[in-house]
Design an enzyme around this catalytic site. Structure first.
Site, PDB file in Angstrom:
ATOM      1  N   LYS A  37     -62.121 -10.597   4.585  1.00 39.89           N
ATOM      2  CA  LYS A  37     -60.808 -10.485   3.946  1.00 39.89           C
ATOM      3  C   LYS A  37     -60.080  -9.254   4.477  1.00 39.89           C
ATOM      4  CE  LYS A  37     -62.630  -7.944  -0.037  1.00 39.89           C
ATOM      5  NZ  LYS A  37     -62.730  -7.880  -1.507  1.00 39.89           N
ATOM      6  N   ARG A 136     -62.961  -8.661 -14.372  1.00 45.24           N
ATOM      7  CA  ARG A 136     -61.866  -8.886 -13.432  1.00 45.24           C
ATOM      8  C   ARG A 136     -61.557 -10.376 -13.364  1.00 45.24           C
ATOM      9  NH1 ARG A 136     -62.378  -6.242  -7.517  1.00 45.24           N
ATOM     10  NH2 ARG A 136     -63.704  -8.067  -7.125  1.00 45.24           N
ATOM     11  N   TYR A 262     -40.966  17.333   8.417  1.00 47.40           N
ATOM     12  CA  TYR A 262     -39.967  17.255   7.364  1.00 47.40           C
ATOM     13  C   TYR A 262     -40.240  18.269   6.257  1.00 47.40           C
ATOM     14  CZ  TYR A 262     -38.585  12.759   9.385  1.00 47.40           C
ATOM     15  OH  TYR A 262     -38.142  11.776  10.231  1.00 47.40           O
ATOM     16  N   MET A 309     -43.744   8.739   9.591  1.00 47.46           N
ATOM     17  CA  MET A 309     -44.037   7.328   9.771  1.00 47.46           C
ATOM     18  C   MET A 309     -44.650   7.048  11.142  1.00 47.46           C
ATOM     19  SD  MET A 309     -41.508   3.998   9.521  1.00 47.46           S
ATOM     20  CE  MET A 309     -41.075   4.320   7.810  1.00 47.46           C
TER      21      MET A 309
END
Length: 386
Positions: A37, A136, A262, A309
């Site tokens: 998965k 779950r 940043y 990013m």
């Protein structure tokens, strides 16, 4: 084979995947349902699935029907289990058309699968899940046997497996895990079990002696050479399969006090050198990884400033001769020094599962056998064997 043209790349050693499957088989001594998965935990489902089956896995498992649809393109005949079931009609129709085994835990869901199968003139395969304590998915234990027998009586459905999922099998204290297994045994006492009875994922495979009626295990993390917990590393010998690399894009000499990235949250405490590397959170390197170190010229150097990013900056002041084009290792070995997925996980307060599954599709994957590239998976070309 589609050419890999980017400097940031993940290399997947399929020899390691094969060795890991064999290690699981040797320890468990039952069928292996290889869990691929989340695109093979970020490694690439197609290549890992093929390798796992070749190494002796009996079946494959994914989370969603859509993941199974992708995998069916390259694995048209292997038994394939959808762990989350089929919630929508379109999912049920696709599952029937592709001969997928779907997880069910209530009669209503099983009846919907049966109706889809009868409409297609066939029978739907299902695995019945019991909730023994993870809270779950799955049938509540008190209702599980009754539900199972009702589903077994439906036309259009065949039950191929029963299973549960362990909540704490990777812990040192296994008392809760044994309680879950005892509950599951009580359920098995009340039914006639089908072919596949499975309880353990990687943690349980490493920590538990298999119970008599268990006929399969569901390794996920182990396939990729990662441990469910540090104390289990000696129980199951695994080889990490993935290395994540990039290259220095630019090196700049900058004076003391210069702000980096940043917000200028980091300023150089002395005159130094900053290397820019074209990998960022758009590739799967979390913004939380501010405490991480990456390898350059065999030295572990710190990330400085915010992860962007598309880029991350490294302080390479103390590493002689760093220049554009030098290899940077996020996961893997360089000049005898190794950084693992667990190392990267600790730097942003998570687990190795999240690190590898976070690596985005825009990072090309190269698949190696005997050190030679035998397939690639790129954003532009998809999965392409040589």
């Amino acid at each position: 084979m589609t050419a890999v043209i980017r400097s940031t790349v993940a290399d997947v050693d399929l020899d390691a995947v094969e060795a890991n499957v064999r290690a699981v088989r040797e320890r468990a001594k039952v069928d292996v349902i290889a869990v691929v998965k989340a695109d093979g935990y970020g490694h690439g489902a197609e290549a890992v699935a093929a390798t796992a089956i070749d190494a002796g896995a009996t079946a494959l498992a994914v989370a969603t029907v859509e993941e199974a649809m992708v995998l069916r393109r390259t694995r048209p005949r292997d038994p394939l289990l959808v762990l989350l079931g089929a919630q929508e009609q379109a999912e049920r129709d696709a599952a029937v058309a592709l001969d997928l085994a779907v997880t069910v835990w209530d009669v209503a869901g099983a009846r919907e699968m049966a109706e889809a199968a009868r409409a297609a003139g066939t029978t739907a395969a299902v695995h019945f899940k019991v909730d023994t304590g993870l809270t779950r998915l799955g049938a509540p234990l008190a209702e599980a046997a009754e539900r199972y027998r009702a589903i077994a009586g439906l036309s259009g459905v065949r039950i191929e497996g029963v299973f549960t999922h362990l909540a704490r099998a990777d812990e040192i204290d296994l008392a809760t895990t044994e309680e879950q297994l005892d509950r599951f045994d009580a359920f098995l006492d009340a039914i006639t079990p089908p072919r596949w009875v499975h309880t353990s994922a990687t943690g349980g495979i490493a920590s538990l002696a298999p119970r008599a009626r268990v006929t399969a295990v569901r390794p996920g993390l182990a396939l990729y050479g990662l441990d469910a917990a540090p104390h289990l590393a000696e129980r199951l010998t695994l080889r990490p399969a993935l290395a994540w690399r990039s290259k220095v894009h630019r090196v700049a000499d900058v004076p003391k006090g210069t702000g980096v990235s940043y917000g200028h949250e980091y300023r150089l405490p002395r005159d130094g050198r900053i290397a820019t590397v074209p990998v960022g959170y758009g590739d799967g390197l979390s913004r939380l990884a501010r405490a991480a170190r990456l390898l350059v010229r065999g030295a572990a150097v710190p990330i400085v400033g915010r992860v962007a990013m598309d880029h991350v900056m490294l302080d390479v002041t103390d590493v002689a001769g760093v220049q554009a084009g030098d290899e940077v290792v996020l996961i893997g070995t360089q000049q005898g020094t190794t950084l693992t997925a667990d190392d990267l996980a600790r730097s942003w307060g998570t687990i190795n599962y999240e690190v590898v599954t976070a690596i985005k599709p825009r990072v090309p994957r190269r698949y190696l056998r005997g050190g030679r590239v035998v397939a690639t998976k790129t954003l532009a070309g998809g999965y392409v064997p040589c």
